[in-house]
Design a protein around this motif. Structure first.
Motif, PDB file in Angstrom:
ATOM      1  N   MET A 173       0.823  -1.193   0.000  1.00 62.53           N
ATOM      2  CA  MET A 173       0.000   0.000   0.000  1.00 62.53           C
ATOM      3  C   MET A 173       0.865   1.254   0.000  1.00 62.53           C
ATOM      4  SD  MET A 173      -3.134   0.760  -0.037  1.00 62.53           S
ATOM      5  CE  MET A 173      -4.212   2.097   0.219  1.00 62.53           C
ATOM      6  N   LYS A 174       1.963   1.183   0.756  1.00 60.66           N
ATOM      7  CA  LYS A 174       2.847   2.342   0.832  1.00 60.66           C
ATOM      8  C   LYS A 174       3.473   2.631  -0.529  1.00 60.66           C
ATOM      9  CE  LYS A 174       6.610   4.163   3.631  1.00 60.66           C
ATOM     10  NZ  LYS A 174       7.550   3.885   4.711  1.00 60.66           N
ATOM     11  N   ARG A 175       3.811   1.578  -1.281  1.00 59.28           N
ATOM     12  CA  ARG A 175       4.407   1.750  -2.608  1.00 59.28           C
ATOM     13  C   ARG A 175       3.412   2.388  -3.580  1.00 59.28           C
ATOM     14  NH1 ARG A 175       7.663  -3.890  -3.565  1.00 59.28           N
ATOM     15  NH2 ARG A 175       9.084  -3.647  -1.802  1.00 59.28           N
ATOM     16  N   ILE A 176       2.160   2.036  -3.462  1.00 60.70           N
ATOM     17  CA  ILE A 176       1.137   2.613  -4.335  1.00 60.70           C
ATOM     18  C   ILE A 176       0.982   4.105  -4.052  1.00 60.70           C
ATOM     19  CG2 ILE A 176      -1.320   2.578  -4.912  1.00 60.70           C
ATOM     20  CD1 ILE A 176      -1.270  -0.437  -4.355  1.00 60.70           C
ATOM     21  N   ILE A 177       0.971   4.460  -2.795  1.00 60.77           N
ATOM     22  CA  ILE A 177       0.849   5.878  -2.426  1.00 60.77           C
ATOM     23  C   ILE A 177       2.055   6.664  -2.935  1.00 60.77           C
ATOM     24  CG2 ILE A 177       0.799   7.478  -0.479  1.00 60.77           C
ATOM     25  CD1 ILE A 177      -0.883   5.409   1.024  1.00 60.77           C
ATOM     26  N   ILE A 178       3.238   6.101  -2.798  1.00 64.02           N
ATOM     27  CA  ILE A 178       4.445   6.787  -3.284  1.00 64.02           C
ATOM     28  C   ILE A 178       4.390   6.940  -4.803  1.00 64.02           C
ATOM     29  CG2 ILE A 178       6.940   6.552  -3.541  1.00 64.02           C
ATOM     30  CD1 ILE A 178       6.983   5.299  -0.745  1.00 64.02           C
ATOM     31  N   ALA A 179       3.936   5.936  -5.516  1.00 55.94           N
ATOM     32  CA  ALA A 179       3.837   6.013  -6.973  1.00 55.94           C
ATOM     33  C   ALA A 179       2.819   7.063  -7.405  1.00 55.94           C
ATOM     34  CB  ALA A 179       3.469   4.649  -7.538  1.00 55.94           C
ATOM     35  N   VAL A 180       1.677   7.107  -6.721  1.00 57.34           N
ATOM     36  CA  VAL A 180       0.652   8.103  -7.044  1.00 57.34           C
ATOM     37  C   VAL A 180       1.169   9.509  -6.737  1.00 57.34           C
ATOM     38  CG1 VAL A 180      -1.651   8.939  -6.412  1.00 57.34           C
ATOM     39  CG2 VAL A 180      -1.272   6.507  -6.796  1.00 57.34           C
ATOM     40  N   MET A 181       1.848   9.689  -5.629  1.00 61.44           N
ATOM     41  CA  MET A 181       2.390  11.006  -5.285  1.00 61.44           C
ATOM     42  C   MET A 181       3.452  11.444  -6.296  1.00 61.44           C
ATOM     43  SD  MET A 181       0.648  12.072  -2.808  1.00 61.44           S
ATOM     44  CE  MET A 181       1.577  13.450  -2.217  1.00 61.44           C
ATOM     45  N   ALA A 182       4.250  10.495  -6.791  1.00 63.79           N
ATOM     46  CA  ALA A 182       5.253  10.826  -7.809  1.00 63.79           C
ATOM     47  C   ALA A 182       4.563  11.306  -9.085  1.00 63.79           C
ATOM     48  CB  ALA A 182       6.131   9.618  -8.087  1.00 63.79           C
ATOM     49  N   LEU A 183       3.479  10.672  -9.458  1.00 65.51           N
ATOM     50  CA  LEU A 183       2.738  11.112 -10.640  1.00 65.51           C
ATOM     51  C   LEU A 183       2.114  12.492 -10.437  1.00 65.51           C
ATOM     52  CD1 LEU A 183       0.996   7.781 -11.690  1.00 65.51           C
ATOM     53  CD2 LEU A 183       2.821   8.986 -12.897  1.00 65.51           C
ATOM     54  N   VAL A 184       1.573  12.726  -9.256  1.00 65.26           N
ATOM     55  CA  VAL A 184       0.949  14.018  -8.968  1.00 65.26           C
ATOM     56  C   VAL A 184       2.001  15.125  -8.963  1.00 65.26           C
ATOM     57  CG1 VAL A 184      -0.227  15.355  -7.171  1.00 65.26           C
ATOM     58  CG2 VAL A 184      -1.004  13.047  -7.726  1.00 65.26           C
ATOM     59  N   PHE A 185       3.137  14.898  -8.335  1.00 58.91           N
ATOM     60  CA  PHE A 185       4.182  15.921  -8.289  1.00 58.91           C
ATOM     61  C   PHE A 185       4.806  16.137  -9.667  1.00 58.91           C
ATOM     62  CE2 PHE A 185       4.673  14.831  -3.607  1.00 58.91           C
ATOM     63  CZ  PHE A 185       3.936  15.941  -3.205  1.00 58.91           C
ATOM     64  N   ASN A 186       4.798  15.110 -10.501  1.00 53.90           N
ATOM     65  CA  ASN A 186       5.338  15.239 -11.849  1.00 53.90           C
ATOM     66  C   ASN A 186       4.486  16.180 -12.697  1.00 53.90           C
ATOM     67  OD1 ASN A 186       7.077  14.767 -13.960  1.00 53.90           O
ATOM     68  ND2 ASN A 186       6.033  12.910 -14.600  1.00 53.90           N
ATOM     69  N   THR A 187       3.189  16.254 -12.436  1.00 51.44           N
ATOM     70  CA  THR A 187       2.323  17.131 -13.221  1.00 51.44           C
ATOM     71  C   THR A 187       2.630  18.597 -12.957  1.00 51.44           C
ATOM     72  OG1 THR A 187       0.600  17.060 -11.533  1.00 51.44           O
ATOM     73  CG2 THR A 187       0.464  15.460 -13.325  1.00 51.44           C
ATOM     74  N   PHE A 188       3.238  18.915 -11.835  1.00 53.17           N
ATOM     75  CA  PHE A 188       3.588  20.304 -11.542  1.00 53.17           C
ATOM     76  C   PHE A 188       4.775  20.782 -12.370  1.00 53.17           C
ATOM     77  CE2 PHE A 188       1.540  19.172  -7.402  1.00 53.17           C
ATOM     78  CZ  PHE A 188       0.469  20.042  -7.524  1.00 53.17           C
ATOM     79  N   LEU A 189       5.487  19.873 -12.992  1.00 53.71           N
ATOM     80  CA  LEU A 189       6.645  20.245 -13.794  1.00 53.71           C
ATOM     81  C   LEU A 189       6.265  20.740 -15.185  1.00 53.71           C
ATOM     82  CD1 LEU A 189       9.056  17.317 -12.880  1.00 53.71           C
ATOM     83  CD2 LEU A 189       9.077  19.635 -11.979  1.00 53.71           C
ATOM     84  N   PHE A 190       5.032  20.502 -15.598  1.00 57.91           N
ATOM     85  CA  PHE A 190       4.592  20.910 -16.927  1.00 57.91           C
ATOM     86  C   PHE A 190       3.947  22.281 -16.872  1.00 57.91           C
ATOM     87  CE2 PHE A 190       4.511  16.254 -17.099  1.00 57.91           C
ATOM     88  CZ  PHE A 190       5.386  16.071 -18.163  1.00 57.91           C
ATOM     89  N   SER A 191       4.218  23.088 -17.898  1.00 55.04           N
ATOM     90  CA  SER A 191       3.658  24.427 -17.973  1.00 55.04           C
ATOM     91  C   SER A 191       2.349  24.391 -18.758  1.00 55.04           C
ATOM     92  CB  SER A 191       4.650  25.352 -18.664  1.00 55.04           C
ATOM     93  OG  SER A 191       4.090  26.628 -18.818  1.00 55.04           O
ATOM     94  N   CYS A 192       1.464  25.288 -18.410  1.00 59.76           N
ATOM     95  CA  CYS A 192       0.187  25.356 -19.114  1.00 59.76           C
ATOM     96  C   CYS A 192       0.328  26.080 -20.447  1.00 59.76           C
ATOM     97  CB  CYS A 192      -0.859  26.068 -18.263  1.00 59.76           C
ATOM     98  SG  CYS A 192      -1.258  25.159 -16.757  1.00 59.76           S
TER      99      CYS A 192
END
Length: 51
Positions: free
Chosen positions: A1-20
């Motif tokens: 479960m902890k690995r899934i949360i870390i993977a989801v958080m990595a995806l969410v934080f990765n979206t902040f790297l893209f500009s609109c």
């Protein structure tokens, strides 16, 4: 479960790297444009002779 949360958080934080908005290539190229200085585009004239 902890690995899934870390993977989801990595995806969410990765979206902040893209500009609109996208920068045009001309704007990006103008950042790296160099200006010619004396002697870069032709031979420089010799210095004037001493008196």
């Amino acid at each position: 479960m902890k690995r899934i949360i870390i993977a989801v958080m990595a995806l969410v934080f990765n979206t902040f790297l893209f500009s609109c908005t996208t920068d045009s290539i001309a704007e990006t190229d103008s950042l790296y444009e160099t200006q010619a200085t004396e002697g870069d585009d032709s031979n420089t004239p010799p210095p004037p002779p001493d008196k």
